[in-house]
Every structure is written in C-alpha cells, then in structure tokens.
Design a protein around this motif. Sequence first.
Motif, PDB file in Angstrom:
ATOM      1  N   PHE A   1     -45.391 -83.820  47.642  1.00  0.00           N
ATOM      2  CA  PHE A   1     -44.795 -82.645  47.009  1.00  0.00           C
ATOM      3  C   PHE A   1     -45.110 -81.357  47.775  1.00  0.00           C
ATOM      4  O   PHE A   1     -44.243 -80.497  47.937  1.00  0.00           O
ATOM      5  CB  PHE A   1     -45.266 -82.522  45.560  1.00  0.00           C
ATOM      6  N   VAL A   2     -46.352 -81.222  48.234  1.00  0.00           N
ATOM      7  CA  VAL A   2     -46.726 -80.005  48.968  1.00  0.00           C
ATOM      8  C   VAL A   2     -45.951 -79.907  50.268  1.00  0.00           C
ATOM      9  O   VAL A   2     -45.441 -78.834  50.631  1.00  0.00           O
ATOM     10  CB  VAL A   2     -48.248 -79.981  49.235  1.00  0.00           C
ATOM     11  N   SER A   3     -45.822 -81.014  50.984  1.00  0.00           N
ATOM     12  CA  SER A   3     -45.096 -80.990  52.259  1.00  0.00           C
ATOM     13  C   SER A   3     -43.609 -80.732  52.054  1.00  0.00           C
ATOM     14  O   SER A   3     -42.968 -80.080  52.876  1.00  0.00           O
ATOM     15  CB  SER A   3     -45.304 -82.310  53.010  1.00  0.00           C
TER      16      SER A   3
ATOM     17  N   ASN B   1     -42.442 -78.223  41.298  1.00  0.00           N
ATOM     18  CA  ASN B   1     -42.030 -79.616  41.080  1.00  0.00           C
ATOM     19  C   ASN B   1     -43.219 -80.475  40.685  1.00  0.00           C
ATOM     20  O   ASN B   1     -43.071 -81.525  40.069  1.00  0.00           O
ATOM     21  CB  ASN B   1     -41.405 -80.196  42.352  1.00  0.00           C
ATOM     22  N   MET B   2     -44.425 -80.011  41.064  1.00  0.00           N
ATOM     23  CA  MET B   2     -45.630 -80.790  40.784  1.00  0.00           C
ATOM     24  C   MET B   2     -46.123 -80.635  39.351  1.00  0.00           C
ATOM     25  O   MET B   2     -47.054 -81.325  38.942  1.00  0.00           O
ATOM     26  CB  MET B   2     -46.763 -80.372  41.730  1.00  0.00           C
ATOM     27  N   ILE B   3     -45.506 -79.727  38.577  1.00  0.00           N
ATOM     28  CA  ILE B   3     -46.065 -79.461  37.251  1.00  0.00           C
ATOM     29  C   ILE B   3     -45.021 -79.316  36.151  1.00  0.00           C
ATOM     30  O   ILE B   3     -45.307 -79.561  34.981  1.00  0.00           O
ATOM     31  CB  ILE B   3     -46.957 -78.191  37.303  1.00  0.00           C
ATOM     32  N   TYR B   4     -43.782 -78.920  36.486  1.00  0.00           N
ATOM     33  CA  TYR B   4     -42.758 -78.757  35.449  1.00  0.00           C
ATOM     34  C   TYR B   4     -42.429 -80.097  34.802  1.00  0.00           C
ATOM     35  O   TYR B   4     -42.186 -81.081  35.509  1.00  0.00           O
ATOM     36  CB  TYR B   4     -41.475 -78.178  36.048  1.00  0.00           C
ATOM     37  N   PRO B   5     -42.362 -80.163  33.476  1.00  0.00           N
ATOM     38  CA  PRO B   5     -42.012 -81.424  32.821  1.00  0.00           C
ATOM     39  C   PRO B   5     -40.573 -81.854  33.079  1.00  0.00           C
ATOM     40  O   PRO B   5     -40.235 -83.016  32.848  1.00  0.00           O
ATOM     41  CB  PRO B   5     -42.247 -81.129  31.329  1.00  0.00           C
ATOM     42  N   THR B   6     -39.729 -80.922  33.547  1.00  0.00           N
ATOM     43  CA  THR B   6     -38.353 -81.301  33.877  1.00  0.00           C
ATOM     44  C   THR B   6     -38.252 -81.975  35.236  1.00  0.00           C
ATOM     45  O   THR B   6     -37.179 -82.405  35.636  1.00  0.00           O
ATOM     46  CB  THR B   6     -37.438 -80.064  33.850  1.00  0.00           C
ATOM     47  N   SER B   7     -39.375 -82.045  35.956  1.00  0.00           N
ATOM     48  CA  SER B   7     -39.414 -82.777  37.221  1.00  0.00           C
ATOM     49  C   SER B   7     -39.803 -84.217  36.912  1.00  0.00           C
ATOM     50  O   SER B   7     -40.984 -84.565  36.872  1.00  0.00           O
ATOM     51  CB  SER B   7     -40.424 -82.130  38.174  1.00  0.00           C
ATOM     52  N   GLY B   8     -38.827 -85.042  36.677  1.00  0.00           N
ATOM     53  CA  GLY B   8     -39.086 -86.403  36.221  1.00  0.00           C
ATOM     54  C   GLY B   8     -39.929 -87.223  37.181  1.00  0.00           C
ATOM     55  O   GLY B   8     -40.649 -88.125  36.759  1.00  0.00           O
ATOM     56  N   LEU B   9     -39.868 -86.896  38.470  1.00  0.00           N
ATOM     57  CA  LEU B   9     -40.565 -87.720  39.452  1.00  0.00           C
ATOM     58  C   LEU B   9     -42.082 -87.679  39.279  1.00  0.00           C
ATOM     59  O   LEU B   9     -42.766 -88.643  39.608  1.00  0.00           O
ATOM     60  CB  LEU B   9     -40.180 -87.266  40.867  1.00  0.00           C
ATOM     61  N   ILE B  10     -42.616 -86.563  38.763  1.00  0.00           N
ATOM     62  CA  ILE B  10     -44.075 -86.517  38.581  1.00  0.00           C
ATOM     63  C   ILE B  10     -44.520 -87.601  37.593  1.00  0.00           C
ATOM     64  O   ILE B  10     -45.592 -88.176  37.744  1.00  0.00           O
ATOM     65  CB  ILE B  10     -44.574 -85.133  38.116  1.00  0.00           C
TER      66      ILE B  10
END
Length: 466
Positions: free
Chosen positions: A170-172, A413-422
């Motif tokens: 995610f960071v990259s 993207n690493m923390i939002y709940p709408t980012s399903g991939l996490i």
Amino acid sequence: MNKEKISKFKIPHVYAILIGVIIITGIMTYIVPAGTYERIKVDGVTKIDPNSFQYIRQVPVSVFNWFKAIPEGFASTASIIATMLVGSACLGVYTESGVFQNFINNLLKKDGNNKTKTLILIFMTFFAIRSGFTGILDGNLVFTPLMIGFALAAGYDTLTGVAIVMVPTFVSFSLAPVNPYTILIAHEIVGLPIYSGFEFRLIIWIIGFLISAHHILKYADAVKKDKSKSLVADIDVSDLETNSDNFNENLTLRQKALLIMLLATIVFMVIGAIAFNFKLNDMTAILIISGIIAGIIAGYDSNEIATKIIKTGKTFYMGSMCVVLARAVQIILTKGMIVDTIVHSVSIPLEKVGGFMSSICMFFVQLILNFFINSGSGKAVVTMPIMSPLADLVNVTQQTAVLAFQFGDGITNMIYPTSGLIFAFIAMGKISYEKYVKYIFPLVLKLIALAIVSLIIATLINYGPF
C-alpha cells in the motif's frame, strides 16, 4: 462516570461499520443533489470537461437496492474472493506440512534473530518493488498466507505477517515512482511527459519504505521479546500455525521438495505477471495447482488435501464479506449519481487558496474523495481535469498537482473501511479492524506528514517540468 464510559467504548464490529456506511450512503442519494460531468475520449483516454458539471434529476437508490448492492458486490469482486477462499487456502497445504517451522528453526540455529529481520526486509523490498513499479495491489494478496506462516514460525504474530506484505504494498502504491494506474493516467490527462519527475518520487518512495520498515520491525521485535505486546495475542491462531507433528530438527526430503515447489510457484507468478500480464484469476489458478502438487509431495491423500484447503479457506470468510460490503458502497454512490457532485463541491474552496497551502489543500481534498472513490484510475479521470486548471489558478505546477493526487489517492487506502482490500489482507491473519487500526494509524499519520513536507518542497522548487 464519563471516563468509564469512554474507556469502555469499542469500535463496532466491522460488519456493523460497513452496513452503517451503506445505509448512510443510501440516504445521501436522497439528500445530495445528483450531478455529472461530461465524459469525452481524447487519444483513447477518458477525460471529463471540468466546465461541464451540471445538476441532473435526483436518482435516489431505494432501501431495497441498498442491500441488493451487496450481492452485486460479490459479482464485481469475484476474483478477489476466489483468491481468498480458494487460491490462498491452497497454501494451507504448505503450512500444514511443517515446512515453515523447520525452515525458520534452521535459520535461527545458524544466525539467530538477525536472520529473520533480514528476511523481513528482503520480503518487504520484494513487495515494495512489485507495487511501486507496476502498481500491483491485489496481486500481492496471494503471498499473505506465506508471510503469516513465516511470521508465526519465526516467533512473531499474524499482524506482523500481514504487515510484511500489506504495508509495503500500500505504501509503495501511494508513493510509487512509477504507477500505471495513477501517475500514468494523471500525466496523460494534464499533458505532462509520462513518468516525468521520477527522481523526486523515487526519493520519497525510499523514505516511505524506510519509515514503513521501521514501523514493522519495531513492533515485530517487541512482540518477539514479549508476547503480551502483541495486539492480537488473544486470537486463536492454531489453524494458521504449522502442524507441530511435522516438526523436525532438520528439513526432511519431502520438506526440501516442498520449499523448492513453493519457490518455483512464486517465481512463476512473478514471471507471469511481468512477461504474460497474469491477472488475479491466473494467480489463483497457479495457487490451486501448486497446492494440489504440494499435497502429493507431502504424502497426503485426496481427502487430506481437501480437508487442509477447507481448514484454511474457512478463515477467510469474514474478510471476503468485508470486501463485498465495501464494494456495495461504491455501487450505491455510482447508482445515485452523486460522485461527481461530491467532487465538484470539494473542489470549489480550492479556488480561494494560494501559496504552498494550495498543494496541501489539494492533497486533503483527495484524501476526502478517496473515501468515496476508491479506484485510483477512476479518481484520476474524475478529479485531475478539475485539479489541473485549479493548479494554474493558484500557481501550483501540474507535476505538484499530480503528486497531491497520488498521495491523497493511496495513503488512506490502508485505513478507510471503504477500501475493501484491507479486509482481504487482515482477514487472513484473523485480525479485527479495531486492532488493525491501532497498529496502522500511527504509520498513516507519519506518511501524511511525509506527504505534506514533500508537497511543500515540491511547491518551493517548482517541481516540474511544469
């Protein structure tokens, strides 16, 4: 009394959070005016006319369709779910064989704890390069069970195993020097030479990697020294650990063959992604084949192979549902035609901001929009035609505007709940969203600080070429 209530407060179950977001999103389609920008194709690239926004007839999504969006989410996330429930589950055959524990035991006998730290850095570098130079996100998901097995065998916890894959990925993606899904599309939209400004982004990417590596290694070291320091010490990981009945002082011939098979699988997936443009379904097929062959090498019969795959796969159900629920939010926003309205509304205040604060405000606007538009390429198409002319108005270079978009698109993207991939990642380690947030939030803040400093520097040096 109030302090007691506060101390007892817990983040709701992730299903409750996501269902709540679905309901709020559905209500928004009744309240937020529907609107749209005109889409046009220029040289094969879809763009919007930033001056074409207009309000249209309200398109509220009915309560019934709020929940219909959930099965529709299954259809649109099928490849991710197949990877979790089938492909990654097949790696359970390797885990059950005891190969990880024996391999790590042999490493520790030779070089001790420093060897496992070195391996963590090597693994992180591999995932960082894959994501930072190819834009891969879900493609690294398939390696998560392997890293969990490695982490548990090395004396860490499942959170460390997940982080080894997830964090550099995610960071990259967020700080990538080269990313075809964000930078390339944004550069095409604003007219910049493709991948120009590479050197500055490369420096930021390296700094971001070092910050991430420190975050992971510091936590991992603390857990290894004191298991009570683990945020996931209370979860049962017996079904994720290697089978203790198969532990040996040295690797058996079968286990050596399994390691070779596993290495061959990883190499084939990497080559396939680079040379043959393998997608997630291709990777899943490779994992299924690899799992079956691994079972045969390990000496299992067909029933044992199936049982071990099911044992691992059932742990991924919760994460699969989270992926689906997060996608349902995007479906409702799209059906309600309110995405463009949200973009138009948050862009208006930027016209009144000047100086280096403009680029920072652009960044925070993108952070906000990332909750509603989780696709990097989709957000580029919608936001960059608006941010580009705004950048000219507030004396910010186009390259800096792209940088603000890139950072704003990826970090949360690493923390939002709408980012399903996490949820696909953390479910593999049986990690709750609440515990994951406690782990990742400090890193997100550090990366936001890095983004702000980088944007200030970009503004001061007129980061270009224009």
